[in-house]
Motif scaffolding. Structure first.
Motif, PDB file in Angstrom:
ATOM      1  N   THR A  72       0.842  -1.192   0.000  1.00 25.36           N
ATOM      2  CA  THR A  72       0.000   0.000   0.000  1.00 25.36           C
ATOM      3  C   THR A  72       0.878   1.244   0.000  1.00 25.36           C
ATOM      4  O   THR A  72       1.848   1.318   0.761  1.00 25.36           O
ATOM      5  CB  THR A  72      -0.908   0.033   1.236  1.00 25.36           C
ATOM      6  OG1 THR A  72      -1.688  -1.164   1.274  1.00 25.36           O
ATOM      7  CG2 THR A  72      -1.842   1.234   1.203  1.00 25.36           C
ATOM      8  N   PHE A  73       0.572   2.212  -0.862  1.00 19.15           N
ATOM      9  CA  PHE A  73       1.302   3.478  -0.854  1.00 19.15           C
ATOM     10  C   PHE A  73       0.338   4.622  -1.136  1.00 19.15           C
ATOM     11  O   PHE A  73      -0.807   4.418  -1.538  1.00 19.15           O
ATOM     12  CB  PHE A  73       2.469   3.473  -1.848  1.00 19.15           C
ATOM     13  CG  PHE A  73       2.084   3.289  -3.289  1.00 19.15           C
ATOM     14  CD1 PHE A  73       1.847   4.387  -4.107  1.00 19.15           C
ATOM     15  CD2 PHE A  73       1.977   2.013  -3.852  1.00 19.15           C
ATOM     16  CE1 PHE A  73       1.509   4.228  -5.453  1.00 19.15           C
ATOM     17  CE2 PHE A  73       1.643   1.847  -5.192  1.00 19.15           C
ATOM     18  CZ  PHE A  73       1.406   2.956  -5.986  1.00 19.15           C
ATOM     19  N   ILE A  74       0.826   5.829  -0.900  1.00 21.43           N
ATOM     20  CA  ILE A  74      -0.003   7.030  -0.959  1.00 21.43           C
ATOM     21  C   ILE A  74       0.386   7.893  -2.159  1.00 21.43           C
ATOM     22  O   ILE A  74       1.563   8.084  -2.447  1.00 21.43           O
ATOM     23  CB  ILE A  74       0.149   7.855   0.338  1.00 21.43           C
ATOM     24  CG1 ILE A  74      -0.470   7.117   1.526  1.00 21.43           C
ATOM     25  CG2 ILE A  74      -0.458   9.251   0.197  1.00 21.43           C
ATOM     26  CD1 ILE A  74      -1.964   6.976   1.448  1.00 21.43           C
ATOM     27  N   ILE A  75      -0.634   8.413  -2.834  1.00 26.43           N
ATOM     28  CA  ILE A  75      -0.435   9.460  -3.833  1.00 26.43           C
ATOM     29  C   ILE A  75      -1.094  10.726  -3.298  1.00 26.43           C
ATOM     30  O   ILE A  75      -2.310  10.769  -3.099  1.00 26.43           O
ATOM     31  CB  ILE A  75      -1.046   9.088  -5.197  1.00 26.43           C
ATOM     32  CG1 ILE A  75      -0.355   7.847  -5.776  1.00 26.43           C
ATOM     33  CG2 ILE A  75      -0.931  10.259  -6.171  1.00 26.43           C
ATOM     34  CD1 ILE A  75      -0.921   7.398  -7.115  1.00 26.43           C
ATOM     35  N   LYS A  76      -0.291  11.742  -3.023  1.00 29.01           N
ATOM     36  CA  LYS A  76      -0.835  13.009  -2.535  1.00 29.01           C
ATOM     37  C   LYS A  76      -1.525  13.748  -3.677  1.00 29.01           C
ATOM     38  O   LYS A  76      -1.006  13.806  -4.788  1.00 29.01           O
ATOM     39  CB  LYS A  76       0.265  13.879  -1.945  1.00 29.01           C
ATOM     40  CG  LYS A  76       0.859  13.331  -0.652  1.00 29.01           C
ATOM     41  CD  LYS A  76       1.899  14.287  -0.094  1.00 29.01           C
ATOM     42  CE  LYS A  76       2.479  13.753   1.208  1.00 29.01           C
ATOM     43  NZ  LYS A  76       3.524  14.675   1.754  1.00 29.01           N
ATOM     44  N   VAL A  77      -2.679  14.318  -3.362  1.00 27.40           N
ATOM     45  CA  VAL A  77      -3.430  15.112  -4.331  1.00 27.40           C
ATOM     46  C   VAL A  77      -3.523  16.527  -3.773  1.00 27.40           C
ATOM     47  O   VAL A  77      -4.188  16.750  -2.751  1.00 27.40           O
ATOM     48  CB  VAL A  77      -4.843  14.545  -4.561  1.00 27.40           C
ATOM     49  CG1 VAL A  77      -5.584  15.368  -5.613  1.00 27.40           C
ATOM     50  CG2 VAL A  77      -4.776  13.074  -4.967  1.00 27.40           C
ATOM     51  N   ARG A  78      -2.864  17.464  -4.397  1.00 24.06           N
ATOM     52  CA  ARG A  78      -2.918  18.831  -3.883  1.00 24.06           C
ATOM     53  C   ARG A  78      -2.416  19.832  -4.909  1.00 24.06           C
ATOM     54  O   ARG A  78      -1.625  19.508  -5.788  1.00 24.06           O
ATOM     55  CB  ARG A  78      -2.097  18.966  -2.606  1.00 24.06           C
ATOM     56  CG  ARG A  78      -0.604  18.733  -2.761  1.00 24.06           C
ATOM     57  CD  ARG A  78       0.097  18.886  -1.424  1.00 24.06           C
ATOM     58  NE  ARG A  78       1.530  18.657  -1.522  1.00 24.06           N
ATOM     59  CZ  ARG A  78       2.354  18.676  -0.484  1.00 24.06           C
ATOM     60  NH1 ARG A  78       1.880  18.904   0.721  1.00 24.06           N
ATOM     61  NH2 ARG A  78       3.642  18.475  -0.645  1.00 24.06           N
ATOM     62  N   HIS A  79      -2.928  21.051  -4.778  1.00 20.94           N
ATOM     63  CA  HIS A  79      -2.434  22.151  -5.592  1.00 20.94           C
ATOM     64  C   HIS A  79      -1.008  22.488  -5.176  1.00 20.94           C
ATOM     65  O   HIS A  79      -0.638  22.327  -4.010  1.00 20.94           O
ATOM     66  CB  HIS A  79      -3.306  23.399  -5.409  1.00 20.94           C
ATOM     67  CG  HIS A  79      -4.604  23.350  -6.164  1.00 20.94           C
ATOM     68  ND1 HIS A  79      -4.650  23.197  -7.531  1.00 20.94           N
ATOM     69  CD2 HIS A  79      -5.886  23.460  -5.750  1.00 20.94           C
ATOM     70  CE1 HIS A  79      -5.912  23.214  -7.927  1.00 20.94           C
ATOM     71  NE2 HIS A  79      -6.680  23.359  -6.863  1.00 20.94           N
ATOM     72  N   PRO A  80      -0.208  22.980  -6.090  1.00 18.15           N
ATOM     73  CA  PRO A  80       1.108  23.458  -5.676  1.00 18.15           C
ATOM     74  C   PRO A  80       0.963  24.691  -4.790  1.00 18.15           C
ATOM     75  O   PRO A  80       0.018  25.472  -4.940  1.00 18.15           O
ATOM     76  CB  PRO A  80       1.788  23.807  -7.003  1.00 18.15           C
ATOM     77  CG  PRO A  80       0.659  24.116  -7.935  1.00 18.15           C
ATOM     78  CD  PRO A  80      -0.455  23.193  -7.528  1.00 18.15           C
ATOM     79  N   ILE A  81       1.856  24.834  -3.852  1.00 20.05           N
ATOM     80  CA  ILE A  81       1.841  26.007  -2.982  1.00 20.05           C
ATOM     81  C   ILE A  81       2.474  27.172  -3.723  1.00 20.05           C
ATOM     82  O   ILE A  81       3.667  27.147  -4.042  1.00 20.05           O
ATOM     83  CB  ILE A  81       2.586  25.730  -1.672  1.00 20.05           C
ATOM     84  CG1 ILE A  81       1.919  24.571  -0.924  1.00 20.05           C
ATOM     85  CG2 ILE A  81       2.630  26.986  -0.798  1.00 20.05           C
ATOM     86  CD1 ILE A  81       2.657  24.147   0.330  1.00 20.05           C
ATOM     87  N   LEU A  82       1.669  28.171  -4.049  1.00 20.65           N
ATOM     88  CA  LEU A  82       2.192  29.312  -4.778  1.00 20.65           C
ATOM     89  C   LEU A  82       3.042  30.180  -3.862  1.00 20.65           C
ATOM     90  O   LEU A  82       2.639  30.482  -2.728  1.00 20.65           O
ATOM     91  CB  LEU A  82       1.044  30.139  -5.360  1.00 20.65           C
ATOM     92  CG  LEU A  82       0.210  29.444  -6.446  1.00 20.65           C
ATOM     93  CD1 LEU A  82      -0.904  30.361  -6.911  1.00 20.65           C
ATOM     94  CD2 LEU A  82       1.092  29.041  -7.625  1.00 20.65           C
ATOM     95  N   PRO A  83       4.203  30.597  -4.310  1.00 19.48           N
ATOM     96  CA  PRO A  83       5.054  31.438  -3.461  1.00 19.48           C
ATOM     97  C   PRO A  83       4.498  32.847  -3.322  1.00 19.48           C
ATOM     98  O   PRO A  83       3.767  33.325  -4.193  1.00 19.48           O
ATOM     99  CB  PRO A  83       6.394  31.448  -4.217  1.00 19.48           C
ATOM    100  CG  PRO A  83       6.011  31.242  -5.647  1.00 19.48           C
ATOM    101  CD  PRO A  83       4.825  30.321  -5.624  1.00 19.48           C
TER     102      PRO A  83
END
Length: 526
Positions: free
Chosen positions: A246-257
């Motif tokens: 079992t492994f994880i795929i993170k789903v997220r927007h990039p953090i804009l600087p």
């Protein structure tokens, strides 16, 4: 006369010894480079020490010194025992334990507790992220897969790296499958002699008589996120012949600087473009003017932002000054929120309105610390009229509790010295004179319900969000607090009436917030 000699001897001998004890008590010999580094390993759950049934008959010897370090979820609201040394109370403070449940009447306690636990349950549901779950990669030797670090943007596609099947023995056909819940699988190319079932679906199966062909196909497996969420994770199961990983795929927007233009490169920091000075005032316009005059001696073009909740505000004029009028008596933390919300520079320097800049108030030194470390906030030292320096360095920790709530523990001191800055340390709380990254301090925020009393509460709310430091070589003076009845002005008396109310309402508000908002049942410290 002999009694006076004994008293003098006691003062001369025991005070330095006590001060030395205080110094050694709070001093950390550890020096750490405060840079962005990989996060430490997760703390193991208590359940992991419980043996599986097949291991239950194996003898072992527990190490109590290690077991004591593990979380037990049974913190106690008791003042800690301390060393009995001369002047201990004067130097280190009196140990205490505050039970926040005592703030509530017995008739309202049960209902308040139920509401709080409901809110806490909702909070856990909102904040839960599958990526926070500890997943143990058991010895599924045939399967190779990414343990962490796989990330996809919402509704976008990636290739999954690192998938492979390592056969322990030759078989007639090799088969693997992958399944998920928030996306679909596909292949970037079809490899010869590989059969694919479920392309474009939540579960995909690949099989081949040739292991090399299958592994080449596994290099081309794609994952597409199909359920939008700005910050979550999908759990992927990778299976073959009775083995599961079992492994994880993170789903997220990039953090804009959030970048700040500091102007042309210079050998020294341009404080006027980097820093805004913010303060909150109430009635004390004479002290506020002394503060402004002292700032202008050293920083004539730095913007000063003033939040003012006086009943009859007086206009504060001058170049690079912004005054924001609030409702009368709105309060301390509300004023902080207002002032800092108007800051447009990279950093904001917070000062009280009765502080006075001096030659040791070098903002550049604090900027240098924030520019060269991962700290979000760094405090200085405040010098009283008596010559006493205070940095208010605190370490703060939350000890897991039971259904009644957790325990908050505070101690005077710090964690370690910062490499490259021998006068600076890492702590969790500092004095009311600090430089902070504007975006991070806005994220932590100030609870406006704390109108007259509040300081530590900000750092408690920022625990886990703010990386805090303290430098004792950057000093600001504190205007005298020694008042004689005949020397107090009308504004001084009015200010004291609001700042130091006779009732205990302020503390009750603090304790209620600790209990409900922070889900704490008590606080211990010195």
């Amino acid at each position: 006369m002999r009694a006076n000699r004994k008293l003098c001897f006691t003062v001369v001998v025991f005070v330095p010894v006590s001060l030395l004890c205080l110094h050694m008590w709070n001093k950390s010999e550890k020096v750490v480079a405060v840079w962005n580094r990989e996060a430490p390993e997760d703390v193991l759950d208590n359940s992991l020490v419980q043996p599986l049934e097949k291991f239950s008959g194996i003898a072992l010897k527990w190490k109590n010194e290690v077991l004591e370090l593990l979380p037990k979820n049974n913190c106690k609201c008791e003042a800690e025992a301390t060393l009995n040394i001369p002047f201990r109370r004067e130097l280190l403070g009196k140990p205490y334990a505050v039970n926040f449940t005592a703030t509530f009447k017995s008739s309202e306690m049960n209902e308040t507790h139920k509401r709080r636990e409901l809110e806490y349950t909702n909070f856990k549901m909102r904040s839960y992220n599958p990526a926070d779950k500890i997943i143990i990669a058991e010895a599924n030797s045939p399967l190779q897969y990414p343990v962490q670090g796989v990330e996809v943007r919402p509704l976008k596609t990636i290739l999954i790296p690192g998938l492979s099947l390592l056969a322990l023995k030759k078989i007639s056909i090799y088969e693997v499958s992958l399944s998920c819940t928030l996306g679909t699988f596909d292949v970037a190319a079809d490899v010869n002699s590989v059969t694919i079932k479920g392309a474009g679906e939540k579960q995909i199966t690949l099989s081949s008589v040739f292991l090399d062909n299958l592994n080449r196909q596994l290099q081309l497996i794609s994952y597409t996120n199909t359920v939008f969420h700005p910050n979550t994770a999908d759990t992927v199961k990778f299976q073959s012949d009775g083995h599961t990983a079992t492994f994880i795929i993170k789903v997220r927007h990039p953090i804009l600087p959030k970048l700040y233009d500091m102007g042309p490169s210079k050998s020294q920091y341009n404080i006027s473009t980097l820093v805004t000075i913010a303060t909150k005032t109430f009635l004390r316009y004479d002290k506020l003017q002394d503060l402004i005059d002292s700032i202008r001696k050293f920083y004539p073009t730095v913007t000063i932002i003033i939040a003012d909740d006086s009943e009859k505000p007086q206009k504060v004029e001058g170049p690079f000054i912004e005054q924001y009028i609030m409702p009368f008596g709105k309060g301390w933390f509300a004023g902080r929120n207002l002032a800092i919300s108007q800051v447009s520079t990279k950093y904001v320097l917070w000062v009280d309105d009765d502080f006075i800049f001096c030659p040791q108030t070098k903002i550049e030194k604090l900027v240098d610390v924030l520019e060269k470390t991962s700290l979000d906030l760094v405090g200085g030292a405040v010098r009283e009229i008596t010559g006493y320096y205070t940095t208010y360095r605190q370490t703060i920790s939350v000890i897991p509790g039971d259904k009644e709530g957790d325990c908050l523990k505070t101690h005077q001191g710090y964690h370690h010295v910062i490499e490259g800055f021998p006068n600076c340390v890492v702590s969790d709380g500092v004095v009311n004179f600090f430089l902070a990254r504007t975006d991070k301090i806005l994220k932590a925020g100030f609870d406006p319900r704390l109108s007259r009393i509040g300081h530590l509460e900000f750092f408690i709310d920022g625990l886990g969000t703010l990386h805090v430091g303290s430098c004792d070589d950057v000093v600001i003076d504190h205007a005298s607090k020694l008042y004689f009845p005949w020397s107090q002005s009308k504004s001084d008396k009015e200010y004291s009436k609001f700042r130091y109310p006779q009732s205990s309402t302020g503390k009750n508000i603090q304790y209620e917030l600790f209990y409900f908002k922070n889900r704490l049942k008590c606080m211990t410290g010195n």
